[in-house]
Structures are given as C-alpha cells and as structure tokens.
Design an enzyme around this catalytic site. Structure first.
Site, PDB file in Angstrom:
ATOM      1  N   ARG A   1       0.810  -1.219   0.000  1.00 35.97           N
ATOM      2  CA  ARG A   1       0.000   0.000   0.000  1.00 35.97           C
ATOM      3  C   ARG A   1       0.836   1.259   0.000  1.00 35.97           C
ATOM      4  NH1 ARG A   1      -2.783  -0.571   5.411  1.00 35.97           N
ATOM      5  NH2 ARG A   1      -0.708  -1.376   5.827  1.00 35.97           N
TER       6      ARG A   1
ATOM      7  N   GLU B   1       6.472   7.435  11.856  1.00 37.53           N
ATOM      8  CA  GLU B   1       6.194   8.451  12.856  1.00 37.53           C
ATOM      9  C   GLU B   1       7.153   9.600  12.602  1.00 37.53           C
ATOM     10  OE1 GLU B   1       7.348   7.877  17.193  1.00 37.53           O
ATOM     11  OE2 GLU B   1       5.204   7.391  17.210  1.00 37.53           O
TER      12      GLU B   1
ATOM     13  N   GLN C   1       5.636  26.630  14.792  1.00 39.05           N
ATOM     14  CA  GLN C   1       5.381  26.998  13.399  1.00 39.05           C
ATOM     15  C   GLN C   1       5.972  25.954  12.473  1.00 39.05           C
ATOM     16  OE1 GLN C   1       6.085  31.144  12.421  1.00 39.05           O
ATOM     17  NE2 GLN C   1       6.832  30.614  10.400  1.00 39.05           N
ATOM     18  N   ASP C   2       5.218  25.594  11.428  1.00 42.76           N
ATOM     19  CA  ASP C   2       5.707  24.719  10.369  1.00 42.76           C
ATOM     20  C   ASP C   2       5.765  25.533   9.075  1.00 42.76           C
ATOM     21  OD1 ASP C   2       5.835  22.561  12.070  1.00 42.76           O
ATOM     22  OD2 ASP C   2       4.167  21.487  11.180  1.00 42.76           O
ATOM     23  N   ASN C   3       6.832  25.331   8.300  1.00 36.06           N
ATOM     24  CA  ASN C   3       7.012  26.005   7.017  1.00 36.06           C
ATOM     25  C   ASN C   3       7.300  24.959   5.949  1.00 36.06           C
ATOM     26  OD1 ASN C   3       6.987  28.541   8.391  1.00 36.06           O
ATOM     27  ND2 ASN C   3       9.143  28.269   8.852  1.00 36.06           N
TER      28      ASN C   3
ATOM     29  N   HIS D   1      20.746  30.879   6.712  1.00 43.94           N
ATOM     30  CA  HIS D   1      19.903  31.795   7.475  1.00 43.94           C
ATOM     31  C   HIS D   1      19.834  31.432   8.960  1.00 43.94           C
ATOM     32  CE1 HIS D   1      17.607  31.825   3.434  1.00 43.94           C
ATOM     33  NE2 HIS D   1      18.519  32.767   3.418  1.00 43.94           N
TER      34      HIS D   1
ATOM     35  N   LYS E   1      15.208  24.173  14.657  1.00 46.87           N
ATOM     36  CA  LYS E   1      14.406  23.636  13.557  1.00 46.87           C
ATOM     37  C   LYS E   1      14.567  22.122  13.495  1.00 46.87           C
ATOM     38  CE  LYS E   1      15.262  27.749  10.791  1.00 46.87           C
ATOM     39  NZ  LYS E   1      16.098  28.294   9.731  1.00 46.87           N
TER      40      LYS E   1
ATOM     41  N   TYR F   1       9.995  22.533   7.461  1.00 49.20           N
ATOM     42  CA  TYR F   1      10.671  23.069   8.640  1.00 49.20           C
ATOM     43  C   TYR F   1       9.683  23.093   9.801  1.00 49.20           C
ATOM     44  CZ  TYR F   1      13.067  25.910   4.954  1.00 49.20           C
ATOM     45  OH  TYR F   1      13.702  26.377   3.847  1.00 49.20           O
TER      46      TYR F   1
ATOM     47  N   ASP G   1      20.345  36.419  -0.639  1.00 50.16           N
ATOM     48  CA  ASP G   1      21.350  35.473  -0.146  1.00 50.16           C
ATOM     49  C   ASP G   1      22.735  35.703  -0.745  1.00 50.16           C
ATOM     50  OD1 ASP G   1      19.382  34.361   1.409  1.00 50.16           O
ATOM     51  OD2 ASP G   1      19.240  32.490   0.289  1.00 50.16           O
TER      52      ASP G   1
END
Length: 180
Positions: free
Chosen positions: A23, A28, A46-48, A61, A71, A131, A167
């Site tokens: 399948r 996890e 926060q998730d990015n 960065h 992170k 992230y 950058d």
C-alpha cells in the site's frame, strides 16, 4: 526512531522506523517524548514548507534572539543537501558545519539547534522541504552567512546554483557579529 549524533554537540539526525508494504509506507514523523530523550527540545510553534528545483541554494539563514529558532527539517519529496554552520561564539566548533543529505525515500530529518545558520540545496526538481520551528518568523530578526564563503569550505555539489539576490549579499563568517 534511531538517532545519529555528530562531532558538533546538539546536532542530531533522526532516522525513523518506516513500515512499508504494497500500500505504501508509514512512519512516525514526530514524537515529543522520543525527541526529548534524544536531546531534540523545544516548543514547536510553526511549520514552514518550500519547494525548490534542482540547483536552488537557500541560506545560510538564522533568526537573532529573542526570535532565535531551533528547527527540525526534512524533505517530503525529492532530495536536499542540508547544511548547518555553528555560529555560537564560544563554541569550540564555531564556524564548522555539518552536511546531511535529506531524502524523501529515507524519511530522515535533521535537528538544527539555536545558534546555527541553516541552508540547503535541492538535489532534485520539485523538492519539498519542511521546517518545524520553535519560534515564529520575525523579518526584523533575519540574519545570515554567505552560502559560498570559502572559509566555510562547504561542498554544495552544485555547479551553477540559483541563489536569491538577498542570499548573495550576506556577510562572510569573518565579518559576522554573531548574536549567539
């Protein structure tokens, strides 16, 4: 989950146990208890997500205190060379880096502690980079290092990278007044 540690204290690669069958696969991707036991700590707020094509370099960065972020990063599709540089002034590994290939087929992740500059290059088109962060993004707290600073000796594995204008003008390590 298995955890791989590096010569730079605090940096951890997470190798989840993957269950696969006809399948597809299941793993996890986060367990606060398992992460804490491995030294991966923080209140994740926060998730990015970013999408990059092959040869894009993003970074290096960081967020300055009081907006500093740890992170937990991984790729959901494709592959990326993830690079972090120790910018903790009093660290015996100041200016040293760790590079880990993150691969959607391996499901591996990298923990980036506070006090590190972070960047990556996409090794495949349509690489989705995720992230998980311990603090909210604050534009006024942005900091960084020049991705190709010769003093860092990072082998990005890209001949003609695509790099943002922002950058391309970040400081060299020698000119950085690290806030950490």
């Amino acid at each position: 989950m298995e955890f791989r540690y590096f010569d730079i204290p605090g940096v951890v690669e997470v190798l989840p146990r993957v269950f696969g069958d006809a399948r597809g696969a299941f793993f996890e991707s986060f367990s606060e208890q398992r992460m804490r036991e491995a030294g991966i700590v923080g209140e994740w707020v926060q998730d990015n997500q970013s999408r990059s094509d092959r040869g894009v370099v993003r970074g290096l960065h960081f967020q300055e205190p009081p907006h500093a972020q740890a992170k937990l990063v991984r790729v959901a599709a494709g592959r990326a060379l993830d690079v972090i540089v120790d910018i903790r002034r009093d660290s015996p590994t100041y200016g040293q880096h760790v590079a880990v290939e993150l691969d959607a087929t391996r499901y591996n992740m990298l923990y980036v502690p506070v006090g590190f500059a972070h960047g990556f290059t996409a090794l495949e088109d349509n690489t989705l980079f995720l992230y998980k962060c311990t603090n909210y993004y604050a534009p006024q707290a942005e900091g960084g290092l020049l991705w190709n600073d010769p003093a860092l000796g990072i082998q990005w594995g890209v001949e003609s990278p695509t790099v943002s204008a922002k950058d391309q003008v970040l400081p060299l390590l020698a000119d950085l007044d690290s806030p950490f």
